[in-house]
Design a protein around this motif. Structure first.
Motif, PDB file in Angstrom:
ATOM      1  N   LYS A 163     -32.547   9.770 -12.617  1.00  0.00           N
ATOM      2  CA  LYS A 163     -33.996  10.265 -12.939  1.00  0.00           C
ATOM      3  C   LYS A 163     -34.799   9.761 -11.950  1.00  0.00           C
ATOM      4  CE  LYS A 163     -35.071   9.349 -17.231  1.00  0.00           C
ATOM      5  NZ  LYS A 163     -35.227   8.671 -18.677  1.00  0.00           N
ATOM      6  N   ARG A 164     -35.530  10.830 -11.598  1.00  0.00           N
ATOM      7  CA  ARG A 164     -36.732  10.632 -10.377  1.00  0.00           C
ATOM      8  C   ARG A 164     -37.662   9.762 -10.973  1.00  0.00           C
ATOM      9  NH1 ARG A 164     -41.187  14.412 -10.363  1.00  0.00           N
ATOM     10  NH2 ARG A 164     -40.885  15.964 -11.867  1.00  0.00           N
ATOM     11  N   SER A 165     -37.861   9.830 -12.354  1.00  0.00           N
ATOM     12  CA  SER A 165     -38.874   8.938 -12.582  1.00  0.00           C
ATOM     13  C   SER A 165     -38.668   7.316 -12.539  1.00  0.00           C
ATOM     14  CB  SER A 165     -39.503   9.273 -13.850  1.00  0.00           C
ATOM     15  OG  SER A 165     -38.501   8.924 -14.785  1.00  0.00           O
ATOM     16  N   MET A 169     -41.229   8.648  -9.159  1.00  0.00           N
ATOM     17  CA  MET A 169     -41.588   9.970  -8.855  1.00  0.00           C
ATOM     18  C   MET A 169     -41.922  10.801 -10.196  1.00  0.00           C
ATOM     19  SD  MET A 169     -39.600  13.089  -6.938  1.00  0.00           S
ATOM     20  CE  MET A 169     -39.100  12.255  -5.482  1.00  0.00           C
ATOM     21  N   ASP A 178     -37.012  15.716 -14.932  1.00  0.00           N
ATOM     22  CA  ASP A 178     -36.759  14.449 -14.541  1.00  0.00           C
ATOM     23  C   ASP A 178     -35.574  14.213 -13.894  1.00  0.00           C
ATOM     24  OD1 ASP A 178     -37.428  11.614 -14.062  1.00  0.00           O
ATOM     25  OD2 ASP A 178     -37.488  11.258 -16.401  1.00  0.00           O
ATOM     26  N   ILE A 180     -32.426  15.000 -11.807  1.00  0.00           N
ATOM     27  CA  ILE A 180     -31.978  15.671 -10.839  1.00  0.00           C
ATOM     28  C   ILE A 180     -30.265  15.530 -10.551  1.00  0.00           C
ATOM     29  CG2 ILE A 180     -32.305  15.701  -8.441  1.00  0.00           C
ATOM     30  CD1 ILE A 180     -34.963  15.904  -9.902  1.00  0.00           C
TER      31      ILE A 180
END
Lengths: 191, 283
Positions: A163-165, A169, A178, A180
């Motif tokens: 999860k990029r968050s 990010m 969210d 990836i």
């Protein structure tokens, strides 16, 4: 006395035996390394991108995979989604912030065997100055002398999701996914 | 409703405008006797709310320049409000604002200062910051519209330049700041009701911080923002405008000074557009 000598020889042979089975050092072959990702775009489709520049080292023990280790460093500015202007945006502080955080790094912390040629690779991924553990499913494809390079080579595939968050990010979530998916295909050559 | 909140255009225009109007009005009421000075803090408050919506609330301590921007703005909001509530004015307030802006710029720029070339944009930004802190305070405090017009022009130029240069979150934040300032200007038109104290000058420092990230951490042609700097002269210009001494005069003055401040911003935006070829990111 004879017994003591025999015991000493046996002890010596036991203690030196692991040296022969120790992990072997490999270097990731940049020409045969693909680090790709898939991200959802507004729910319409999934966009595939990749990083074109990366380097890494592998310490591999086929007999005891658990003792192997891997470290990879990716040049964040080498991101490529087949659109120059979008890549410029992806390099901006909205996403990879490449001027401030030029590298993404991964360092394995644990490898577990799950099947004859499969396993899970747990490691610390550092992105945007944030380090989080990630788990990749790894398939060991093949090792041996490459017919092309004539060098001792080992090949792997890895898949995972982050999860990029989690790494800060957050821009564009949820319009730009969210989650990836990560796809890695790598060949490593014995050092 | 959720879809509307996640629409980048709404996040950059209507929402910050409404938040600006609401926050300025609420702070005016809540501030009691200091309410007139405290009201411009609504601009920074609206900016922070939009930041939280667009980028999220960053971790503290922040690892990135964007996180440093958020916490610098939050610190500035508290500082400005404290100074206005305490009735601190003049040189003491200017020094406090200048100190805040210098610290924030140093904090944001720190990781990028790896060469003399990288120090040049910081020097320019510090000079602009000094103007914001000291020269703007020379402008009449009870004429907040001129200073707000400067803020509107600077944040507009930063926002659109970022948009042209594919830095969407900075673009949204710059445009949100513009819209929130528009909310403040609505309160002060046709009659100027508020004061431009420390909170106002803190808000005026926000486009400087946005410009720092643009200049140091993106591929944006941030040098074109220099063309927007003549907007800083809007305050002194306002005092020299031949405004008729009637009830309609101040309202006309606000419109005139806003147009005069926005003109250099449009020149900066045009230059940025020409330099980049005008192709937008598909996001």
């Amino acid at each position: 006395m004879k017994k003591i000598l025999s015991a000493a020889v046996l002890f010596a042979s036991l203690t030196t035996a692991p040296a022969f089975a120790a992990p072997v050092a490999y270097k990731i072959d940049p020409g045969h390394l693909s680090v790709a990702f898939i991200v959802n775009h507004l729910g319409f489709a999934n966009l595939i991108g990749r990083f074109n520049t990366a380097a890494g080292e592998l310490s591999f023990d086929k007999a005891a995979v658990e003792t192997s280790s891997l470290s990879v460093s990716i040049d964040a500015a080498s991101i490529d989604t087949n659109h120059a202007k979008r890549d410029e945006h992806l390099r901006s502080p909205d996403f990879f912030n490449t001027k401030e955080f030029p590298k993404l790094t991964f360092k394995s912390t644990k490898i577990e065997k799950t099947g004859e040629a499969t396993g899970t690779l747990t490691g610390d991924l550092t992105m945007l100055g944030v380090t989080k553990p990630v788990v990749l499913n790894v398939t060991f494809n093949k090792d041996g002398v490459s017919a092309a390079s004539k060098l001792e080579t080992a090949g792997f595939s890895a898949r995972g999701t982050i999860k990029r968050s989690d790494f800060g990010m957050k821009y564009g979530v949820p319009n730009i996914g969210d989650e990836i998916q990560i796809l890695i295909e790598a060949e490593a050559v014995k050092s | 409703m959720t879809d509307l909140l996640h629409d980048p255009f709404v996040q950059s225009s209507l929402l910050p405008l409404l938040l600006g109007v609401a926050a300025v009005g609420l702070l005016r009421l809540a501030g009691g006797q200091s309410g007139r000075s405290l009201a411009p803090a609504g601009i920074a408050l609206a900016f922070l709310l939009i930041f939280a919506l667009v980028v999220g609330v960053p971790a503290f301590p922040p690892p990135s320049s964007m996180g440093k921007l958020f916490w610098s703005a939050a610190g500035g909001l508290v500082l400005g409000a404290s100074l206005d509530l305490a009735g601190v004015k003049g040189r003491a307030a200017s020094l406090a604002v200048a100190g805040w802006l210098a610290l924030a710029l140093g904090w944001i720029a720190g990781p990028a200062l790896d060469s003399v070339a990288a120090a040049l944009p910081l020097a320019v930004l510090l000079a602009v910051g000094a103007w914001v802190a000291f020269a703007d305070s020379a402008a009449s405090e009870d004429r907040p519209a001129a200073s707000a017009a400067v803020l509107l022009a600077l944040s507009l130029s930063v926002g659109v330049t970022a948009l042209i240069g594919s830095s969407a979150s900075l673009a949204q934040l710059g445009l949100a700041l513009t819209a929130a300032t528009g909310g403040f200007l609505l309160w002060n038109w046709p009659t100027e009701r508020h004061l431009w104290g420390a909170s106002g000058r803190i808000a005026l420092g926000l486009p400087v911080l946005l410009a720092a990230i643009l200049a140091l951490y993106t591929q944006v042609q941030a040098a074109t923002l220099l063309l927007a700097l003549p907007a800083l002269a809007a305050g002194p210009l306002r005092r020299r405008l031949p405004i008729p001494d009637t009830g309609f005069g101040p309202a006309l003055g606000t419109v005139a000074v806003t147009v005069l401040a926005v003109l250099p911003a449009l020149v900066a935006i045009g230059a940025s557009w020409l330099l980049t070829g005008g192709e937008a990111s598909p996001y």
